[in-house]
Design a protein around this motif. Structure first.
Motif, PDB file in Angstrom:
ATOM      1  N   ASN A   1       8.788   9.781  14.463  1.00 37.39           N
ATOM      2  CA  ASN A   1       8.340   8.435  14.825  1.00 37.39           C
ATOM      3  C   ASN A   1       6.822   8.321  14.803  1.00 37.39           C
ATOM      4  OD1 ASN A   1      10.917   8.811  17.129  1.00 37.39           O
ATOM      5  ND2 ASN A   1      11.050   7.287  15.502  1.00 37.39           N
ATOM      6  N   ARG A   2       6.160   9.332  15.319  1.00 36.18           N
ATOM      7  CA  ARG A   2       4.699   9.297  15.341  1.00 36.18           C
ATOM      8  C   ARG A   2       4.132   9.308  13.929  1.00 36.18           C
ATOM      9  NH1 ARG A   2       1.785  13.498  19.242  1.00 36.18           N
ATOM     10  NH2 ARG A   2       3.107  12.310  20.675  1.00 36.18           N
ATOM     11  N   ASP A   3       4.725  10.100  13.048  1.00 35.87           N
ATOM     12  CA  ASP A   3       4.225  10.215  11.682  1.00 35.87           C
ATOM     13  C   ASP A   3       4.421   8.910  10.917  1.00 35.87           C
ATOM     14  OD1 ASP A   3       4.047  11.278   8.768  1.00 35.87           O
ATOM     15  OD2 ASP A   3       3.456  12.960  10.016  1.00 35.87           O
ATOM     16  N   VAL A   4       5.604   8.295  11.064  1.00 36.78           N
ATOM     17  CA  VAL A   4       5.896   7.056  10.349  1.00 36.78           C
ATOM     18  C   VAL A   4       5.045   5.902  10.875  1.00 36.78           C
ATOM     19  CG1 VAL A   4       7.687   5.339   9.883  1.00 36.78           C
ATOM     20  CG2 VAL A   4       8.227   7.768   9.713  1.00 36.78           C
ATOM     21  N   THR A   5       4.920   5.796  12.182  1.00 36.94           N
ATOM     22  CA  THR A   5       4.187   4.658  12.747  1.00 36.94           C
ATOM     23  C   THR A   5       2.684   4.752  12.495  1.00 36.94           C
ATOM     24  OG1 THR A   5       4.154   5.780  14.920  1.00 36.94           O
ATOM     25  CG2 THR A   5       5.898   4.166  14.514  1.00 36.94           C
ATOM     26  N   THR A   6       2.167   5.947  12.248  1.00 39.08           N
ATOM     27  CA  THR A   6       0.746   6.056  11.913  1.00 39.08           C
ATOM     28  C   THR A   6       0.426   5.261  10.653  1.00 39.08           C
ATOM     29  OG1 THR A   6       0.486   8.209  12.984  1.00 39.08           O
ATOM     30  CG2 THR A   6      -1.092   7.659  11.254  1.00 39.08           C
ATOM     31  N   SER A   7       1.283   5.364   9.642  1.00 40.05           N
ATOM     32  CA  SER A   7       1.079   4.584   8.414  1.00 40.05           C
ATOM     33  C   SER A   7       1.172   3.087   8.700  1.00 40.05           C
ATOM     34  CB  SER A   7       2.121   4.984   7.358  1.00 40.05           C
ATOM     35  OG  SER A   7       1.945   6.313   6.949  1.00 40.05           O
ATOM     36  N   ALA A   8       2.139   2.699   9.510  1.00 44.77           N
ATOM     37  CA  ALA A   8       2.300   1.280   9.843  1.00 44.77           C
ATOM     38  C   ALA A   8       1.083   0.746  10.581  1.00 44.77           C
ATOM     39  CB  ALA A   8       3.563   1.092  10.688  1.00 44.77           C
ATOM     40  N   LEU A   9       0.539   1.537  11.476  1.00 40.88           N
ATOM     41  CA  LEU A   9      -0.621   1.085  12.249  1.00 40.88           C
ATOM     42  C   LEU A   9      -1.872   0.990  11.388  1.00 40.88           C
ATOM     43  CD1 LEU A   9       0.114   3.091  15.497  1.00 40.88           C
ATOM     44  CD2 LEU A   9       0.045   0.587  15.293  1.00 40.88           C
ATOM     45  N   HIS A  10      -2.012   1.865  10.385  1.00 40.57           N
ATOM     46  CA  HIS A  10      -3.134   1.743   9.445  1.00 40.57           C
ATOM     47  C   HIS A  10      -3.069   0.402   8.707  1.00 40.57           C
ATOM     48  CE1 HIS A  10      -5.362   5.448   9.721  1.00 40.57           C
ATOM     49  NE2 HIS A  10      -4.273   6.190   9.592  1.00 40.57           N
ATOM     50  N   ILE A  11      -1.880   0.037   8.246  1.00 40.27           N
ATOM     51  CA  ILE A  11      -1.713  -1.243   7.548  1.00 40.27           C
ATOM     52  C   ILE A  11      -2.022  -2.400   8.489  1.00 40.27           C
ATOM     53  CG2 ILE A  11      -0.004  -2.768   6.470  1.00 40.27           C
ATOM     54  CD1 ILE A  11       1.370  -0.251   5.386  1.00 40.27           C
ATOM     55  N   LEU A  12      -1.506  -2.319   9.711  1.00 53.07           N
ATOM     56  CA  LEU A  12      -1.716  -3.382  10.683  1.00 53.07           C
ATOM     57  C   LEU A  12      -3.191  -3.540  11.040  1.00 53.07           C
ATOM     58  CD1 LEU A  12      -0.068  -5.424  12.337  1.00 53.07           C
ATOM     59  CD2 LEU A  12       0.044  -3.723  14.169  1.00 53.07           C
ATOM     60  N   TRP A  13      -3.885  -2.436  11.191  1.00 49.69           N
ATOM     61  CA  TRP A  13      -5.310  -2.473  11.514  1.00 49.69           C
ATOM     62  C   TRP A  13      -6.104  -3.153  10.395  1.00 49.69           C
ATOM     63  CZ3 TRP A  13      -9.018  -2.873  14.687  1.00 49.69           C
ATOM     64  CH2 TRP A  13     -10.312  -2.412  14.411  1.00 49.69           C
ATOM     65  N   ASP A  14      -5.804  -2.804   9.143  1.00 50.03           N
ATOM     66  CA  ASP A  14      -6.488  -3.457   8.020  1.00 50.03           C
ATOM     67  C   ASP A  14      -6.162  -4.945   7.968  1.00 50.03           C
ATOM     68  OD1 ASP A  14      -7.787  -1.197   7.190  1.00 50.03           O
ATOM     69  OD2 ASP A  14      -6.442  -0.758   5.516  1.00 50.03           O
ATOM     70  N   MET A  15      -4.906  -5.302   8.213  1.00 48.08           N
ATOM     71  CA  MET A  15      -4.518  -6.714   8.224  1.00 48.08           C
ATOM     72  C   MET A  15      -5.358  -7.522   9.200  1.00 48.08           C
ATOM     73  SD  MET A  15      -0.362  -6.690   8.326  1.00 48.08           S
ATOM     74  CE  MET A  15      -0.339  -8.485   8.600  1.00 48.08           C
ATOM     75  N   ILE A  16      -5.488  -6.974  10.405  1.00 50.53           N
ATOM     76  CA  ILE A  16      -6.125  -7.726  11.486  1.00 50.53           C
ATOM     77  C   ILE A  16      -7.648  -7.628  11.431  1.00 50.53           C
ATOM     78  CG2 ILE A  16      -6.366  -7.835  14.001  1.00 50.53           C
ATOM     79  CD1 ILE A  16      -3.404  -7.004  14.165  1.00 50.53           C
ATOM     80  N   SER A  17      -8.174  -6.469  11.127  1.00 50.72           N
ATOM     81  CA  SER A  17      -9.630  -6.287  11.173  1.00 50.72           C
ATOM     82  C   SER A  17     -10.326  -6.711   9.887  1.00 50.72           C
ATOM     83  CB  SER A  17      -9.966  -4.823  11.482  1.00 50.72           C
ATOM     84  OG  SER A  17      -9.512  -3.973  10.441  1.00 50.72           O
ATOM     85  N   LYS A  18      -9.684  -6.441   8.732  1.00 52.53           N
ATOM     86  CA  LYS A  18     -10.288  -6.774   7.446  1.00 52.53           C
ATOM     87  C   LYS A  18      -9.699  -8.025   6.807  1.00 52.53           C
ATOM     88  CE  LYS A  18     -11.120  -1.889   6.308  1.00 52.53           C
ATOM     89  NZ  LYS A  18     -10.826  -0.813   5.330  1.00 52.53           N
ATOM     90  N   ARG A  19      -8.503  -8.422   7.295  1.00 52.38           N
ATOM     91  CA  ARG A  19      -7.760  -9.555   6.731  1.00 52.38           C
ATOM     92  C   ARG A  19      -7.359  -9.309   5.275  1.00 52.38           C
ATOM     93  NH1 ARG A  19      -7.456 -13.745  10.753  1.00 52.38           N
ATOM     94  NH2 ARG A  19      -8.256 -12.646  12.584  1.00 52.38           N
ATOM     95  N   SER A  20      -7.278  -8.054   4.877  1.00 52.28           N
ATOM     96  CA  SER A  20      -6.835  -7.723   3.522  1.00 52.28           C
ATOM     97  C   SER A  20      -6.266  -6.309   3.522  1.00 52.28           C
ATOM     98  CB  SER A  20      -7.977  -7.840   2.517  1.00 52.28           C
ATOM     99  OG  SER A  20      -8.997  -6.907   2.815  1.00 52.28           O
ATOM    100  N   ILE A  21      -5.359  -6.050   2.582  1.00 57.48           N
ATOM    101  CA  ILE A  21      -4.753  -4.726   2.451  1.00 57.48           C
ATOM    102  C   ILE A  21      -4.663  -4.343   0.979  1.00 57.48           C
ATOM    103  CG2 ILE A  21      -3.420  -4.769   4.599  1.00 57.48           C
ATOM    104  CD1 ILE A  21      -1.011  -5.749   2.993  1.00 57.48           C
ATOM    105  N   GLU A  22      -4.662  -3.041   0.702  1.00 57.21           N
ATOM    106  CA  GLU A  22      -4.502  -2.538  -0.655  1.00 57.21           C
ATOM    107  C   GLU A  22      -3.071  -2.095  -0.920  1.00 57.21           C
ATOM    108  OE1 GLU A  22      -7.319   0.424  -1.736  1.00 57.21           O
ATOM    109  OE2 GLU A  22      -9.027  -0.620  -0.836  1.00 57.21           O
ATOM    110  N   TYR A  23      -2.366  -1.667   0.123  1.00 56.46           N
ATOM    111  CA  TYR A  23      -0.968  -1.252   0.026  1.00 56.46           C
ATOM    112  C   TYR A  23      -0.179  -1.978   1.108  1.00 56.46           C
ATOM    113  CZ  TYR A  23      -3.005   2.614  -2.640  1.00 56.46           C
ATOM    114  OH  TYR A  23      -3.698   3.351  -3.567  1.00 56.46           O
ATOM    115  N   HIS A  24       1.104  -2.213   0.831  1.00 57.62           N
ATOM    116  CA  HIS A  24       1.896  -2.899   1.851  1.00 57.62           C
ATOM    117  C   HIS A  24       3.054  -2.041   2.349  1.00 57.62           C
ATOM    118  CE1 HIS A  24       5.580  -4.582  -0.336  1.00 57.62           C
ATOM    119  NE2 HIS A  24       4.884  -4.009  -1.318  1.00 57.62           N
TER     120      HIS A  24
END
Length: 266
Positions: free
Chosen positions: A208-231
């Motif tokens: 769970n920790r390993d999988v959610t780390t990737s999800a949180l990276h995407i979420l952080w980019d969404m919210i902080s940068k308002r853009s993502i390179e991978y979904h």
């Protein structure tokens, strides 16, 4: 590399719904709290978070999920919201209920108005119910983002979908893997366990920790940068490999040749 620009509220708090407060949901909640604190440190608004789960903490959850012996018998959503509010002085809300398509669409107004939905549930049916709650969303001026976080024993996947007025700007898990919509789809047993030892036969201790780390990276980019390179990403603990999911129609078509009819043109 294609950049996808996320349309999220600029002057209001971003509404986040976490559906499922177990192995993945609890890990996501801990990371989302950190994101909220980080955004405030940068002069932004805190996230508005509601947690939905009607499951209670069992003794088998202690040790593998983020719960203590004192939490046994309590609603998982209550424990996580209370703990986060106490620790960070936040105002998270707990809804100890199960979201299904009808209830999500018509009964829980806050859920329907969510900007970002974290789908951290155990079954394909529950995933589909969450997604279908937003496929007839004709009145919102912004899309709804559904970040699906799922795993098996030592593998997992993260997929961010975006739905706007019954069209998909980013494909969801069910579009990339249409077989999960079949009535006879077979999935790994994720049912309740009587002990931690039994639970560890179904899911590895740190998957769970390993999988959610990737999800949180995407979420952080969404919210902080308002853009993502991978979904999304696919994680395999057996090989220690993490494979990103590109924002690329050719990739989506390879996964589902019929996907084009569901996507927006841009």
């Amino acid at each position: 590399m294609i950049m996808f620009h996320c349309k999220l509220p600029m002057n209001n708090r971003i509404k986040v719904a976490i559906v499922g407060a177990g192995g993945n949901g609890a890990q996501m909640a801990a990371g989302i709290a950190q994101i909220s604190v980080a955004m405030q440190a940068r002069g932004g608004l805190p996230l508005h978070v509601t947690i939905y789960d009607d499951d209670r903490v069992s003794t088998a959850n202690v040790g593998r999920q983020l719960f203590s012996p004192a939490d046994v018998g309590r609603y998982k959503s209550d424990v996580i919201a209370e703990r986060t509010n106490w620790f960070y002085s936040m105002d998270w809300v707990s809804e100890p209920v199960r979201i299904n398509q009808k209830e999500g669409r018509y009964s829980y107004t806050d859920f329907f108005r969510s900007d970002i939905v974290i789908s951290a549930v155990d079954t394909a049916k529950s995933r589909l119910d969450i997604e279908q709650s937003f496929t007839d969303d004709r009145y919102k001026s912004l899309p709804t983002y559904i970040l699906d976080v799922g795993n098996r024993t030592r593998t997992g996947q993260v997929v961010l979908g975006a739905i706007f007025r019954n069209k998909y700007q980013l494909p969801t898990l069910s579009l990339l893997y249409p077989e999960i919509t079949d009535d006879d789809f077979q999935e790994q047993d994720q049912g309740p366990s009587c002990s931690l030892a039994e639970a560890l036969q179904k899911q590895d201790l740190f998957v769970n920790r390993d999988v959610t780390t990737s999800a949180l990276h995407i979420l952080w980019d969404m919210i902080s940068k308002r853009s993502i390179e991978y979904h999304g990403a696919f994680i395999n603990l057996e090989t220690m490999r993490r494979t990103p999911l590109k924002i690329d129609r050719a990739t989506w078509l390879r996964m589902n040749p019929d996907i084009e009819q569901y996507l927006t043109e841009d």
